[in-house]
Motif scaffolding. Structure first.
Motif, PDB file in Angstrom:
ATOM      1  N   PHE A  78       0.826  -1.206   0.000  1.00 53.25           N
ATOM      2  CA  PHE A  78       0.000   0.000   0.000  1.00 53.25           C
ATOM      3  C   PHE A  78       0.863   1.261   0.000  1.00 53.25           C
ATOM      4  N   PRO A  97     -11.667   4.383  -3.138  1.00 52.61           N
ATOM      5  CA  PRO A  97     -11.250   3.500  -2.044  1.00 52.61           C
ATOM      6  C   PRO A  97     -11.247   2.017  -2.416  1.00 52.61           C
ATOM      7  N   TRP A 100      -8.120   1.278  -4.281  1.00 53.82           N
ATOM      8  CA  TRP A 100      -6.970   1.270  -3.376  1.00 53.82           C
ATOM      9  C   TRP A 100      -6.902  -0.028  -2.568  1.00 53.82           C
ATOM     10  N   ILE A 101      -8.016  -0.433  -2.019  1.00 55.04           N
ATOM     11  CA  ILE A 101      -8.028  -1.627  -1.165  1.00 55.04           C
ATOM     12  C   ILE A 101      -7.831  -2.898  -1.984  1.00 55.04           C
ATOM     13  N   THR A 104      -4.404  -2.984  -3.765  1.00 54.14           N
ATOM     14  CA  THR A 104      -3.324  -3.391  -2.861  1.00 54.14           C
ATOM     15  C   THR A 104      -3.316  -4.902  -2.695  1.00 54.14           C
TER      16      THR A 104
END
Length: 132
Positions: A78, A97, A100-101, A104
């Protein structure tokens, strides 16, 4: 020395695979394919940061928060992605989001699998030579 260079190349290739897979399957996770130099820069930045951050974060976690040791790979992935996205010349963008989550997780998983599966393919000859 040769084994070190091969392992470094394998790590960069695994980082590239992780970023490419995330780009292919996740909306909001984009590699800017029209700027190939930016993609190369993003891969190198990510790979170098990942290789530096993981051992450092592991050391910090061992000293201060043992419960986080299992998540060091995800955390370093991350942070490496975050820094790579913040560098304007790097050809990577992550929006939202979920990107991103999940990004990752995908990059970490593909990079981990590639780092585990690729060395036997490229280092097999060296292992056989050492055994003889």
């Amino acid at each position: 020395m040769l084994a070190f260079l091969i392992r470094a190349v394998i790590f960069v290739v695994s980082a590239a695979l992780g970023l490419i897979v995330a780009d292919l399957i996740l909306p909001g996770f984009t590699l800017h394919w029209n700027d190939w130099w930016g993609i190369v820069l993003a891969v190198v930045i990510f790979a170098v940061l990942q290789s530096v951050l993981a051992p450092w974060l592991l050391t910090v976690a061992r000293r201060h928060a043992n419960a986080f040791i299992g998540g060091i790979g995800l955390l370093s992935t991350f942070v490496a992605l975050l820094i790579a996205v913040l560098i304007p010349a790097a050809g990577i963008g992550i929006d939202g989001p979920v990107a991103w989550i999940v990004g990752t997780l995908v990059v970490w998983l593909v990079t981990a699998l590639a780092s585990w599966l690729l060395p036997p393919l490229f280092l097999k000859k060296q292992v056989q030579q050492r055994r003889e």
